[in-house]
Design a protein around this motif. Structure first.
Motif, PDB file in Angstrom:
ATOM      1  N   ALA A   4     -18.053   4.050   9.903  1.00 62.89           N
ATOM      2  CA  ALA A   4     -17.364   5.311   9.036  1.00 62.89           C
ATOM      3  C   ALA A   4     -15.985   4.812   8.824  1.00 62.89           C
ATOM      4  CB  ALA A   4     -17.603   6.280   9.779  1.00 62.89           C
ATOM      5  N   GLN A   5     -15.285   4.109   9.839  1.00 59.36           N
ATOM      6  CA  GLN A   5     -13.827   3.929   9.637  1.00 59.36           C
ATOM      7  C   GLN A   5     -13.870   2.871   8.576  1.00 59.36           C
ATOM      8  OE1 GLN A   5     -11.253   5.466  10.489  1.00 59.36           O
ATOM      9  NE2 GLN A   5     -10.136   4.303   9.274  1.00 59.36           N
ATOM     10  N   ASP A   6     -14.562   1.715   8.609  1.00 62.47           N
ATOM     11  CA  ASP A   6     -14.793   0.730   7.554  1.00 62.47           C
ATOM     12  C   ASP A   6     -14.936   1.291   6.181  1.00 62.47           C
ATOM     13  OD1 ASP A   6     -14.102  -1.071   9.566  1.00 62.47           O
ATOM     14  OD2 ASP A   6     -16.104  -2.248   9.496  1.00 62.47           O
ATOM     15  N   ILE A   7     -15.915   2.344   5.873  1.00 63.04           N
ATOM     16  CA  ILE A   7     -16.340   3.087   4.707  1.00 63.04           C
ATOM     17  C   ILE A   7     -15.097   3.495   4.155  1.00 63.04           C
ATOM     18  CG2 ILE A   7     -17.659   4.677   3.654  1.00 63.04           C
ATOM     19  CD1 ILE A   7     -19.879   3.973   5.714  1.00 63.04           C
ATOM     20  N   ARG A   8     -14.180   4.348   5.106  1.00 62.86           N
ATOM     21  CA  ARG A   8     -13.178   4.955   4.748  1.00 62.86           C
ATOM     22  C   ARG A   8     -11.948   4.041   4.146  1.00 62.86           C
ATOM     23  NH1 ARG A   8     -12.563  10.335   5.935  1.00 62.86           N
ATOM     24  NH2 ARG A   8     -14.221  10.969   7.182  1.00 62.86           N
ATOM     25  N   GLU A   9     -11.861   2.953   4.861  1.00 61.78           N
ATOM     26  CA  GLU A   9     -10.873   1.928   4.257  1.00 61.78           C
ATOM     27  C   GLU A   9     -11.452   1.257   3.032  1.00 61.78           C
ATOM     28  OE1 GLU A   9      -9.777  -2.505   5.900  1.00 61.78           O
ATOM     29  OE2 GLU A   9      -9.822  -0.957   7.476  1.00 61.78           O
ATOM     30  N   SER A  13      -9.360   1.999  -1.218  1.00 59.73           N
ATOM     31  CA  SER A  13      -8.957   1.118  -2.175  1.00 59.73           C
ATOM     32  C   SER A  13      -9.596   1.542  -3.451  1.00 59.73           C
ATOM     33  CB  SER A  13      -9.454  -0.390  -1.722  1.00 59.73           C
ATOM     34  OG  SER A  13     -10.778  -0.684  -1.804  1.00 59.73           O
ATOM     35  N   ASN A  14     -10.336   2.380  -3.623  1.00 61.80           N
ATOM     36  CA  ASN A  14     -10.741   3.098  -4.816  1.00 61.80           C
ATOM     37  C   ASN A  14      -9.730   4.006  -5.500  1.00 61.80           C
ATOM     38  OD1 ASN A  14     -12.084   5.095  -6.640  1.00 61.80           O
ATOM     39  ND2 ASN A  14     -13.801   3.794  -6.171  1.00 61.80           N
ATOM     40  N   GLU A  15      -9.392   3.664  -6.774  1.00 66.01           N
ATOM     41  CA  GLU A  15      -8.389   4.825  -7.275  1.00 66.01           C
ATOM     42  C   GLU A  15      -8.719   6.129  -7.090  1.00 66.01           C
ATOM     43  OE1 GLU A  15      -6.938   4.090 -11.171  1.00 66.01           O
ATOM     44  OE2 GLU A  15      -7.217   1.941 -11.023  1.00 66.01           O
ATOM     45  N   ALA A  16     -10.082   6.544  -7.089  1.00 64.81           N
ATOM     46  CA  ALA A  16     -10.293   8.061  -7.052  1.00 64.81           C
ATOM     47  C   ALA A  16     -10.005   8.591  -5.650  1.00 64.81           C
ATOM     48  CB  ALA A  16     -11.597   8.180  -7.355  1.00 64.81           C
ATOM     49  N   PHE A  17      -9.836   7.789  -4.397  1.00 61.75           N
ATOM     50  CA  PHE A  17      -9.666   8.249  -3.257  1.00 61.75           C
ATOM     51  C   PHE A  17      -8.192   7.840  -2.615  1.00 61.75           C
ATOM     52  CE2 PHE A  17     -14.143   7.872  -4.073  1.00 61.75           C
ATOM     53  CZ  PHE A  17     -14.348   9.273  -3.949  1.00 61.75           C
ATOM     54  N   GLY A  19      -5.175   7.526  -1.166  1.00 62.80           N
ATOM     55  CA  GLY A  19      -4.145   8.527  -0.513  1.00 62.80           C
ATOM     56  C   GLY A  19      -4.969   9.705  -0.211  1.00 62.80           C
ATOM     57  N   LYS A  20      -6.052  10.084  -0.240  1.00 59.76           N
ATOM     58  CA  LYS A  20      -6.980  11.278   0.151  1.00 59.76           C
ATOM     59  C   LYS A  20      -8.112  11.049   0.982  1.00 59.76           C
ATOM     60  CE  LYS A  20      -8.642  11.814  -4.372  1.00 59.76           C
ATOM     61  NZ  LYS A  20      -8.777  12.794  -5.701  1.00 59.76           N
ATOM     62  N   VAL A  21      -8.325   9.798   1.155  1.00 54.96           N
ATOM     63  CA  VAL A  21      -9.504   9.379   1.968  1.00 54.96           C
ATOM     64  C   VAL A  21      -9.525  10.058   3.357  1.00 54.96           C
ATOM     65  CG1 VAL A  21      -8.975   7.321   2.887  1.00 54.96           C
ATOM     66  CG2 VAL A  21     -11.217   7.594   2.356  1.00 54.96           C
TER      67      VAL A  21
END
Length: 84
Positions: A4-9, A13-17, A19-21
């Motif tokens: 889950a932490q790796d997925i969040r990381e 890196s995706n523009e849509a997320f 700063g808000k992941v």
């Protein structure tokens, strides 16, 4: 390995997320939060590279990438068989 932490990381890196992941719950709809089809392909490729797996055709659908929990469940099914 904390999937889950790796997925969040990776999502961070995706523009849509960017700063808000960290504000996303495991069940928030990633598509409602801005993930589009191009972003989901980028996400899939990054996941394949990070976890050294390949998503089979049956997991290449919107449901598999709908939330952090859905992605974690999909990746978990791919990672486990290799560990056995």
């Amino acid at each position: 390995m904390n999937i889950a932490q790796d997925i969040r990381e990776i999502l961070g890196s995706n523009e849509a997320f960017a700063g808000k992941v960290d504000q996303l719950s495991d069940d928030d709809s990633l598509f409602d939060m801005g993930l589009d089809s191009f972003g989901s392909v980028q996400l899939m490729l990054a996941l394949e590279e990070r976890f050294n797996v390949e998503f089979p055709d049956e997991l290449l659908n919107r449901k598999s990438f709908a939330s952090i929990r859905a992605i974690r469940d999909a990746v978990s099914t791919l990672v486990r068989p290799e560990a056995a």
